[in-house]
Scaffold this active site. Structure first.
Site, PDB file in Angstrom:
ATOM      1  CG  MET A   1      12.261   6.786  -9.029  1.00 27.81           C
ATOM      2  SD  MET A   1      11.847   8.314  -9.875  1.00 27.81           S
ATOM      3  CE  MET A   1      11.238   7.689 -11.376  1.00 27.81           C
ATOM      4  CG  HIS A   2       9.530   4.011  -2.684  1.00 27.27           C
ATOM      5  ND1 HIS A   2      10.790   3.541  -2.923  1.00 27.27           N
ATOM      6  CD2 HIS A   2       9.410   4.123  -1.343  1.00 27.27           C
ATOM      7  CE1 HIS A   2      11.416   3.349  -1.773  1.00 27.27           C
ATOM      8  NE2 HIS A   2      10.603   3.713  -0.796  1.00 27.27           N
ATOM      9  NE  ARG A   3      13.863   6.784  -0.353  1.00 24.75           N
ATOM     10  CZ  ARG A   3      13.764   5.929   0.645  1.00 24.75           C
ATOM     11  NH1 ARG A   3      12.835   6.080   1.573  1.00 24.75           N
ATOM     12  NH2 ARG A   3      14.579   4.913   0.757  1.00 24.75           N
TER      13      ARG A   3
ATOM     14  NE  ARG B   1       4.914   7.354  -0.902  1.00 22.91           N
ATOM     15  CZ  ARG B   1       4.313   8.298  -0.163  1.00 22.91           C
ATOM     16  NH1 ARG B   1       3.843   9.378  -0.718  1.00 22.91           N
ATOM     17  NH2 ARG B   1       4.205   8.161   1.128  1.00 22.91           N
TER      18      ARG B   1
END
Ligand code: UD1
Length: 370
Positions: free
Chosen positions: A214-216, A249
């Site tokens: 997950m990085h959005r 992030r």
């Protein structure tokens, strides 16, 4: 001295998902060098991703040569990063021009370099052109639209992409349906996949764990949301370990969350061969990435996408992917379906056969761009 008829092509790469897309194109160009190839490339790394684990590891494992130029732009806001790439790439092109700028994917480096090149009268080729999610809240969608609006030659991965381009008025002689370079890399390296160092320590066994990425911004930039999604995943995975390689992030946001479910095992971003070993042997993948949905489709691994839309609809209509959205309440029903053995099987989309890089190079050789 380079022969007169040699075409100089800038190959642009900036962020992690770009590296597996350029590797087969470079390999195909190198292979053609000894047998009459007319292409000469300059590899430009913008420096958008700079950590060893986000960049150099991929160059090493995929046999990508050292970049000829590194623009070293680093991180920043969307505008800061895009502007820095534009300023530095423009300087490079003015001092040392090329005949064609080849960009891949949908990251800020893709759009920034396409704009600079076209404004200086350098032709632009876009590998993975034509993808559209319709979601303007994602920076990648803006990058796709802007890049494609000034691209001369489109190398596409799917009939959906071809259709999007036809519908926007692009003549068919500028669209080349070549297949998927990311899948070239996957197929070329599958026999080299290897378990990560933590495989034994975490007592992992084939099909007895899941993989999560997950990085959005939509999923990770609010700690409350991130925490709820992780809780839902941890709970619905029925005590199986969930291996979660954490993007920088996401890492920053995770530091602010006090507890995450015990079966979610956070690890560092994994190099290519280790990451895909994990995916290939997993029970399923949960992700908000686009590229990973293509890889799971080819490997036949069930994939749940934590997004409401995708620019890669063939991973759903033909592949193993399903959109489950970002609402934590959707997670359990999707995982129940998996554990009850009701996940679809899927098939491999046309031309995802490992030869896209070769097709691209053959087409580039025949273009009149010098
Ligand atoms: C970028 C791409 C995204 C792609 C993703 C894959 C854009 C708009 N987004 O998102 O499409 O899916 O790469 O990883 O181009 N950072 C580091 N080390 C690095 C790189 C980044 O610590 O090597 C940190 C920085 O603090 C940065 C943050 O991660 O602010 C985000 O990096 P950035 O390149 O802005 O976007 P990504 O989220 O990585």
């Amino acid at each position: 001295m380079k022969p007169e008829n040699t075409k100089r092509i800038d190959i642009i790469a900036g962020a992690r998902p770009n590296f597996m897309k350029i590797a087969p194109i470079i390999r195909a160009m190198e292979e053609r060098k000894g047998s009459g190839g007319t292409l000469n490339y300059r590899l430009v790394h913008t420096g958008q991703h700079y950590d060893t684990r986000m960049s150099q590891d991929f160059f090493n494992q995929l046999g990508i040569p050292e970049p000829d130029v590194n623009l070293d732009v680093g991180s920043g806001t969307q505008a800061e990063q895009t502007a820095a790439i534009m300023v530095r790439y423009e300087r490079l092109l003015l001092e040392n021009p090329s005949h064609l700028c080849l960009v891949v994917g949908d990251v800020n480096s893709t759009m920034a370099c396409a704009i600079v090149a076209q404004k200086l009268g350098v032709k632009v080729a876009h590998v993975e052109g034509g993808l559209r999610s319709g979601d303007w809240t994602m920076p990648e969608e803006i990058n796709r639209i802007v890049t494609d609006s000034i691209t001369d030659y489109f190398f596409t991965t799917s009939e959906h992409a071809n259709k999007n381009l036809y519908n926007s008025g692009i003549p068919s002689d500028r669209i080349f349906f070549v297949g998927n370079t990311m899948i070239d890399t996957l197929l070329a390296n599958m026999s080299r996949f290897r378990p990560p160092g933590f495989w034994n320590r975490l007592k992992l066994a084939p099909k007895k764990y899941l993989v999560l990425t997950m990085h959005r911004p939509a999923n990770v930039d609010q700690t409350k949301k991130l925490s709820e999604v992780l809780k839902a995943i941890g709970h619905a995975c029925r005590q199986l370990p969930v291996i979660f390689p954490v993007h920088p992030r996401t890492e920053k946001m995770l530091e602010r969350i006090r507890t995450i479910p015990e079966n979610i095992k956070t690890v560092e971003p994994q190099p290519y061969l280790e990451f895909n070993y994990l995916v290939k042997h997993s029970k399923a993948v949960i992700t908000d990435s686009g590229g990973i949905t293509e890889e799971t489709t080819v490997m036949g691994i069930p994939c749940m996408t934590l997004r409401d839309n995708t620019e890669r609809p063939e991973t759903i209509t033909e592949g193993t992917n399903e959109l489950i959205g970002t609402d934590p309440r959707n997670i359990k029903p999707a995982l129940d379906k998996l554990f009850e053995g009701r996940w679809k099987k899927g098939k491999i989309p046309p031309k995802w056969d490992g030869k896209a890089g070769q097709r691209i190079v053959a087409i580039l050789e025949n273009l009149s761009i010098n």
